[in-house]
Design an enzyme around this catalytic site. Structure first.
Site, short mmCIF file in Angstrom:
data_model
loop_
_atom_site.label_atom_id
_atom_site.label_comp_id
_atom_site.label_asym_id
_atom_site.label_seq_id
_atom_site.Cartn_x
_atom_site.Cartn_y
_atom_site.Cartn_z
N SER A 494 30.23 44.53 -100.82
CA SER A 494 30.87 43.64 -100.61
C SER A 494 30.44 42.55 -101.75
O SER A 494 30.35 42.93 -102.77
CB SER A 494 30.70 42.88 -99.11
N ASP A 601 41.72 46.63 -97.49
CA ASP A 601 40.67 45.68 -97.31
C ASP A 601 41.31 44.18 -97.53
O ASP A 601 42.24 44.29 -98.70
CB ASP A 601 39.55 45.74 -98.44
N HIS A 633 37.49 46.79 -95.23
CA HIS A 633 36.01 46.37 -95.97
C HIS A 633 34.88 47.04 -95.44
O HIS A 633 34.12 46.61 -94.70
CB HIS A 633 36.04 44.84 -95.38
#
Length: 661
Positions: A494, A601, A633
């Site tokens: 991330s 995602d 994600h």
């Protein structure tokens, strides 16, 4: 106070003679990847409110499902049979009959709410699809209360994809009734113990937030507290006292760190309950029946609990002595007599205990990862150092055993960025140390928990001073004699994946290789494609990441501007985002990369990885790209997770010279 570690002090801190004097004493056994990254055996223990039953999550055919504890003769019973990404959150209703859980599909984050009747085993989808649905429906649990044992307030974006309206859901009948319609600027609903909508948090155009309140379940909402942009991330609503007049809030106005206050919703008076000059209040312990504030937790170098109610001090002291590690309650009975407590350590499995307050008895229930027992796990040590601009930074260091210094180092960057690393078992850190690498985790400026000055120092510093903090951390490890400057990697997911790409693009001579999992490559495309239900957070991103030019009115209001319509200020803001995006400096990347991406995602879209992979391949850079078609994600499915880490294991061994399975 700024402190710069000397080699001698740091060596004493870690119990070593000196880093330069370390010598190999053989090799620790290789810990299998399925032990480090496999599913927990049991986790998330939950007591029913009356204490008569306990549920937990555990694998069923390799997928996490909800189980209920039964007698040894009967054996525990699986209440669900999910075969996809697994169930990762569940809760008991106060009727002692229903267990709720939420689930999406392959990481798409379109959460649905399900109810299990533990008496009959019946499972119901409480968010039925309707023919009129013209967009994906997302729901979330907002509040539930012992006052209405079978009811729960949920947020659902059926009316407008950008807005979660508040609905009252009856788990007995499945009936849904609208409580309040939200606005695009609504960040959070405020619900009391009667399940009345008492207010909401509004996002303001300048990046601040305002709490609006009303008395009772009807009438207009009036502005109560405004938090300016410097306070908004650390401040906000926590919960209501059972009197439904007093609420608990975190508030950092006129302070550096977020303190806990009791706020009188009638008069606006605030009473300070707990504060720390450096650390924010991270967690609040409440009596589940009276909703009295009992204690707060500060996430310092380690978790530290502080009693508010003097009668709870005895319980905290018992918990400190009962087992090793940092602890917190995960479940309580309604009478507040029986608690489930999780203890976490840095070099072993977490463990759950049942604690009975009136007898002082602790009963060990289960380990979360029993296969970790006997493995050559190592300690995680808190560290701090001075950044190149003089700011003191904090983090953690995990060192391998039997490896001579200076050694290969992997800089492991946390996500967020408005979160932080903390002390405890970290499968990534243990994996890296076991393979022969020092693992450095930096709570760079912009990380949460250290007060607003620390957090706000990261505003508009993505790829800037934040990245410099990471570079300074590597240099610190080199200067201390820990890291071999010729063998350094950067890895993260991330925001950490973004930082890994920035490291490769902006400091091309510092790292040997980089690993990015679901990491944004362009702030322009990232901010252009945020999920519709994140629209209320645009002002936060504008203030803290960088402003993406958008149309302010007309039918295109809120949409990214075409460059032809840019003002001079728009152009300046746009160029700033470009300058902090590794995609536009990809021609500087010359090190090998491993990039992982979930196809579903919704936060960091597929485009983020594919656009930089395309450029890297065109430039002849070595890049290993892993696309997971059934993930979002992160990596929730066991096979995908192990596939990624097997590849990462070999990748680091190839480029840093460590070991691999």
């Amino acid at each position: 106070m700024r402190v710069r570690h000397t080699l001698t002090f740091f060596a004493l801190l870690l119990g070593l003679a000196a880093f330069s004097g370390c010598s190999p004493r053989g090799s620790a056994d290789l810990i299998p990847l399925d032990v480090l990254f496999g599913n927990p055996t049991q986790i998330q223990a939950r007591l029913s409110p009356d204490g008569s039953a306990m549920t937990y999550l555990a694998p069923r055919d390799g997928v996490l499902n909800i189980w209920i504890k039964r007698s040894e003769m009967e054996g525990d019973l699986a209440l669900t049979n999910d075969t996809g990404s697994g169930i990762h959150y569940h809760m008991w209703m106060f009727d002692n009959k229903h267990v709720l859980y939420i689930q999406d599909r392959d990481g798409d984050e379109n959460w649905r709410v399900y109810a299990i009747n533990v008496k009959t085993g019946e499972i119901r989808d409480l968010i039925p699809r309707e023919e009129s649905d013209d967009h994906p429906i997302r729901s979330e649990v907002l509040a539930y209360s012992a006052t209405h044992p079978s009811k729960v307030v949920i947020g659902m974006n059926r009316r407008d994809e950008r807005v979660h309206d508040a609905w009252l859901l009856d788990t007995d009948t499945g009936e849904l009734s609208l409580l309040a319609k939200g606005e695009v600027s609504n960040l959070r609903w405020i619900i009391d113990n009667n399940l009345d909508v008492r207010g909401w948090i509004r996002a303001n155009p300048d990046g601040g937030r305002t709490m609006l309140l009303r008395w009772g379940s009807s009438g207009p909402f009036k502005e109560a507290i405004t938090w300016e942009q410097e306070d908004e991330l650390a401040s906000g609503f926590v919960d209501f006292h059972s009197d439904n007049r007093t609420m608990y809030i975190r508030d950092s106005r006129d302070l550096n760190s977020a303190a806990l206050y009791a706020y009188d919703t009638r008069t606006g008076d605030q009473t300070l309950l707990a504060a720390n000059p450096m650390y924010d209040v991270a967690k609040v312990m409440l009596n589940p029946q009276t909703m009295e504030a009992q204690a707060v937790m500060y996430m310092e170098e380690r978790m530290r609990w502080e009693a508010i109610d003097p009668s709870i001090e005895q319980d905290l002291e018992r918990m400190r002595k009962a087992a090793r590690g940092d602890f917190f309650t995960t479940s309580k009975t309604l009478d507040d007599n029986t608690w489930v407590i999780f203890y976490g350590v840095d070099n072993g499995s977490g463990v759950y205990y049942k604690y009975t307050r009136d007898t002082g008895k602790f009963e060990k229930m289960f380990l979360t990862y029993p296969d970790l027992e006997g493995q050559p796990l190592v300690e995680m040590k808190p560290i701090h150092y001075t950044a190149s601009d003089g700011m003191e930074l904090h983090g953690y260091l995990t060192l391998p055993e039997h490896v001579e210094a200076p050694m290969p180092l992997v800089l492991l960057v946390h996500g967020g960025p408005w979160t932080r690393d903390y002390w405890g078992f970290d499968s990534d850190a243990q994996w890296l140390a076991n393979r022969g690498y020092a693992c450095l985790q930096v709570n760079f400026r912009g990380s949460s928990g250290y007060g607003k000055d620390y957090l706000n120092a990261g505003d508009r510093e993505w790829g800037g001073r934040i990245q410099q903090d990471l570079t300074d951390g590597v240099q610190w490890a080199i200067d201390q004699g820990i890291a071999d400057p010729e063998k350094v990697a950067i890895y993260g997911a991330s925001f950490g994946g973004y930082a890994a790409l920035c490291g490769a693009a902006f400091t091309p001579d510092l790292y040997n290789c980089a690993i990015s999992l679901v990491g944004p490559s362009s702030l322009v495309t990232l901010l252009s494609t945020i999920p519709p239900y994140w629209t209320s957070y645009q002002q936060t991103y504008d203030a803290r990441t960088g402003r993406l030019p958008r149309y302010e009115s007309g039918e295109k209001a809120g949409m990214p501007k075409a460059e032809a319509d840019f003002t001079e200020q728009d152009r300046e803001d746009y160029e700033f985002l470009i300058s902090r995006s590794p995609l536009y400096s990809a021609d500087q990347i010359k090190i090998p990369l491993l990039i992982g991406q979930g196809a579903n995602d919704v936060r960091v879209k597929l485009q983020e990885s594919e656009q930089i992979v395309k450029v890297l391949k065109k430039n002849g850079v070595e890049v290993d790209y892993m696309l997971f078609p059934d993930e979002g994600h992160g990596l929730n499915k066991l096979d995908n997770r192990l596939d990624f880490f097997h590849r990462a294991d070999a990748f680091l061994a190839k480029h840093l010279g460590g070991r691999a399975e």
